[in-house]
Design an enzyme around this catalytic site. Structure first.
Site, PDB file in Angstrom:
ATOM      1  N   TYR A   1       0.919  -1.083  -0.052  1.00  0.00           N
ATOM      2  CA  TYR A   1      -0.085   0.029   0.019  1.00  0.00           C
ATOM      3  C   TYR A   1       0.879   1.336  -0.121  1.00  0.00           C
ATOM      4  CZ  TYR A   1      -4.014  -3.000   1.430  1.00  0.00           C
ATOM      5  OH  TYR A   1      -5.103  -3.857   1.634  1.00  0.00           O
TER       6      TYR A   1
ATOM      7  N   HIS B   1      -0.002 -11.564   1.491  1.00  0.00           N
ATOM      8  CA  HIS B   1      -0.689 -10.939   0.994  1.00  0.00           C
ATOM      9  C   HIS B   1      -1.566 -11.618  -0.179  1.00  0.00           C
ATOM     10  CE1 HIS B   1      -1.792  -6.363   0.111  1.00  0.00           C
ATOM     11  NE2 HIS B   1      -2.653  -7.062  -0.251  1.00  0.00           N
TER      12      HIS B   1
END
Length: 271
Positions: free
Chosen positions: A43, A101
């Site tokens: 992110y 992830h």
């Protein structure tokens, strides 16, 4: 579920939020009463999340931080150091949950290698809990074979009224592994659903609150994000909303397998 691995049912997501935007969102959320913040290495906002938490004045023991390891850092030689780098950005000596992830692209790093490395990072005290994200059942089986189901706190997946992932949920539940729902509002698509609108009207609630309450009442954790203080405050009220069995059934009937996130090169073969 392993009680040592239980997660807060409600948290604040930070996907696609960067710079001052994510600082403001996290600070506002913490001021309103959010106590879980979900971020990820990819992110690019861990440092800003760390700044917002530090400036919030909320004691570290009172909030929960989740981050996610990116695919480049899956090799055993890199994973723990990458997590230490994340901790430095987040201004903490540990996170409460660390997730893998996505599956390793083309299985370049075997599940056993990165799950073993993640378990070792937990043993070092870098993270309190470990888990996975965007794993199908086959990959979850491999993760379980490596570290044991009791070590996997959650599988964080896309889950909303239009994509309810029932096979995956049933498997995870049978293993005592929690499901965390991301995109619970389906990029906003479910907010205009007439069934949710009718239920919301009956409760004097918003459609977002209904969707979030449905997910939590189904046993899932949720991490909605917003840049608007009014929405952050409104979403929190979903925790107090209780839907009837009939209303839960009406939302269950909305499932149409509509997946909105499935990036080429990362996504597994979904169940």
């Amino acid at each position: 579920m392993n009680t040592n691995n239980t997660l807060p049912a409600f948290g604040l997501g930070t996907f696609r939020l960067t710079g001052q935007t994510v600082i403001d969102s996290v600070k506002t959320g913490l001021a309103l009463g959010y106590r879980l913040v979900d971020t990820a290495q990819i992110y690019g906002n861990e440092a800003e999340v760390g700044q917002a938490i530090a400036e919030s004045g909320v004691p570290r023991k009172d909030f929960f931080i989740t981050t996610k390891i990116w695919t480049d850092n899956y090799p055993q030689a890199k994973l723990a150091q990458s997590l230490k780098d994340s901790l430095a950005k987040l201004r903490t000596d540990h996170v409460d949950l660390t997730l893998i992830h996505w599956p390793s692209p083309a299985n370049a790093v075997p599940v056993a290698e990165f799950m073993g490395a993640l378990a070792e990072a937990k043993a070092q005290g870098l993270t309190k809990r470990i888990g996975v994200s965007n794993f199908n059942i086959a990959l979850m089986r491999q993760a379980i074979d490596t570290v044991g189901a009791q070590e996997i706190a959650t599988n964080q997946v896309e889950l909303h009224p239009y994509l309810q992932n029932r096979k995956l949920v049933e498997f995870a539940r049978g293993q005592g592994i929690g499901i965390s729902s991301y995109m619970t509002l389906g990029y906003g698509k479910v907010l205009h659903d007439p069934v949710l609108q009718r239920i919301a009207l009956a409760h004097g609630a918003t459609t977002a609150q209904v969707a979030l309450a449905w997910a939590m009442q189904s046993g899932h954790a949720v991490i909605p994000s917003s840049t608007k203080p009014a929405n952050l405050e409104s979403n929190l009220k979903a925790r107090a909303l209780r839907l009837s069995n009939a209303e839960m059934g009406q939302i269950a009937a909305l499932d149409r397998g509509e997946r909105l996130v499935s990036p080429d090169g990362l996504a597994p073969r979904w169940d």
